[in-house]
Design an enzyme around this catalytic site. Structure first.
Site, short mmCIF file in Angstrom:
data_model
loop_
_atom_site.label_atom_id
_atom_site.label_comp_id
_atom_site.label_asym_id
_atom_site.label_seq_id
_atom_site.Cartn_x
_atom_site.Cartn_y
_atom_site.Cartn_z
N GLU A 76 0.42 -1.18 -0.06
CA GLU A 76 0.39 0.07 -0.59
C GLU A 76 0.89 1.43 -0.09
OE1 GLU A 76 -2.00 -2.84 2.98
OE2 GLU A 76 -0.02 -2.17 1.86
N CYS A 103 -2.14 -4.20 6.93
CA CYS A 103 -1.65 -3.99 8.41
C CYS A 103 -1.91 -3.33 9.49
CB CYS A 103 -0.08 -3.90 8.31
SG CYS A 103 0.79 -3.07 7.81
N ALA A 144 23.63 -44.21 -10.72
CA ALA A 144 24.19 -45.27 -10.70
C ALA A 144 25.05 -45.41 -10.33
CB ALA A 144 24.60 -44.83 -12.44
N TRP A 154 22.99 -36.76 -15.56
CA TRP A 154 21.51 -36.02 -15.30
C TRP A 154 20.65 -37.24 -15.57
CZ3 TRP A 154 21.37 -31.66 -12.68
CH2 TRP A 154 22.75 -30.51 -12.86
N ASP A 201 28.31 -33.86 -4.57
CA ASP A 201 28.16 -32.87 -5.84
C ASP A 201 28.47 -31.63 -5.93
OD1 ASP A 201 26.16 -34.94 -5.67
OD2 ASP A 201 24.72 -34.68 -5.52
N LEU A 228 23.10 -24.66 -5.05
CA LEU A 228 21.92 -24.04 -4.32
C LEU A 228 21.50 -22.71 -4.60
CD1 LEU A 228 23.40 -25.97 -0.60
CD2 LEU A 228 22.06 -26.46 -2.91
N PRO A 259 19.71 -38.99 0.27
CA PRO A 259 18.26 -39.62 0.38
C PRO A 259 18.16 -39.62 2.41
CG PRO A 259 19.79 -40.32 -0.51
CD PRO A 259 20.41 -39.44 -0.81
N THR A 260 19.42 -39.82 3.02
CA THR A 260 19.30 -39.96 4.19
C THR A 260 18.70 -38.30 4.99
OG1 THR A 260 21.16 -40.52 4.07
CG2 THR A 260 20.50 -39.44 6.69
N LEU A 261 18.68 -37.76 4.43
CA LEU A 261 18.31 -35.90 4.81
C LEU A 261 16.44 -36.51 4.54
CD1 LEU A 261 19.22 -33.56 6.42
CD2 LEU A 261 19.13 -32.29 4.20
#
Length: 345
Positions: A59, A83, A170, A177, A207, A211, A276-278
């Protein structure tokens, strides 16, 4: 904007306000909010949206684009209730009152007790107030932010890309990819809709991910906070160290502790990318709100599964999901699902 009747004009303005709101950053402590100011005859006077914590609210952003007195008698069309508190900026309800706005139309109520009450304050000052226009669309836009308030923790989206037989790499560990460029572009778009990207140290070290959220022309304007979970150090020359935002390393493994650390940073939604663990720890703890699986039409075999132990000892304990979206992306398929509500068949 041409006038085709008051209701139609205001609804068009609300749709535009929702478009503006989506330009603001997602996943942070503030909701995405847009505002359109209309003259008495329905012409657009100014537009604004919230650009992030510490910047003018939608606003005030719209009002700042007008000369003093130009908003007198105007209608403010806003995606969220103005607000009613002073934080890094002043109350938007007061700004609208002082600008002489005659009417405020907003889509949905502010769920934060500290910030709500703007509608009552406006009415007390003699401003006509209407609520509920395109409320479903406005709620959907800020779904993760609202959920974080309700849950008391960031919304969590768990994502992985895999072969049709559920493998993410693999036998030798190579994974780039599995999915194609269209799927990867969709991942980057969704990354930018969250406040943080989270990986474990295993993924960070194996890897070396940046990020970041990237588009065809480079980094997207909205960059989530890079987060690495685990006790091992991230090397000083790692790609994530060159992220536009400083790396947050959470040296804990418990999902609830990770989310608490993110909440302290003002993060309200997290994009959980692995490994995978996380991901499995969050799933087993019941702390995943959405699952995105990018399936490639390939088979890899082997033991490198997308998830590990989920605490499912028998079929009756399976973690059921409701599919919300299935989309083809190039040669790949995205399946978006959410946890099935407990206690329902």
């Amino acid at each position: 904007m041409t006038t085709t009747g008051t209701t139609t004009t205001v609804e068009q303005a609300m749709r535009r306000a929702l478009e503006l709101a989506a330009l603001g950053p997602a996943g942070g402590p503030n909701p995405q909010v847009g505002c359109v100011l209309l003259s008495a005859d329905g012409e657009v006077l100014a537009e604004g949206y919230h650009r992030g914590a510490g910047t003018p609210h939608a606003e005030v952003d719209a009002l700042s684009r007008l000369p003093e007195g130009a908003a007198r008698g105007a209608t403010a069309v806003v995606t969220l209730e103005p607000c009613n508190h002073t934080g890094r900026t002043g109350p938007c309800a007061v700004a609208l009152i002082e600008a002489g706005v005659a009417r405020v139309v907003f889509a949905t109520r502010d769920p934060l007790p500290l910030a709500s009450g703007g509608a009552a304050r406006l009415r007390a000052a003699g401003v006509a107030v209407e609520e509920g226009l395109l409320a479903d669309a406005a709620d959907a836009l800020n779904e993760r932010w609202r959920a974080a308030i309700r849950l008391g923790r960031p919304w969590v989206t768990a994502k992985w890309g895999s072969s049709l037989d559920g493998r993410i790499a693999a036998a030798d560990g190579t994974s780039r990819w599995i999915t194609g460029p269209e799927a990867r572009a969709d991942v980057h778009r969704r990354r930018a809709q969250h406040g943080a990207i989270v990986v474990g140290t295993g993924t960070a070290l194996a890897d070396d991910p940046a990020l970041t959220a990237r588009g065809a022309d480079g980094l997207l304007p909205a960059q989530p906070l890079p987060v690495v979970v685990g006790r091992r150090d991230v090397p000083g020359d790692a790609a994530v160290r060159r992220h536009p935002r400083p790396l947050l390393q959470v040296r804990r493994h418990e999902p609830a502790a990770v989310l608490a650390a993110l909440a302290e940073q003002g993060v309200t939604s997290a994009f959980l990318e692995g490994g995978p663990t996380l991901v499995s720890a969050f799933l087993a703890a019941g702390l995943v709100d959405e699952v995105l699986v990018y399936l490639a039409p390939t088979l890899l075999g082997g033991s490198r599964l997308a998830t590990t132990d989920l605490g499912v000892a028998t079929i009756a304990d399976q973690l059921r999901l409701d599919v919300r979206e299935v989309r083809t992306l190039g040669t790949d398929v995205l399946v978006a699902a959410r946890p099935h509500p407990a206690g329902t068949p």
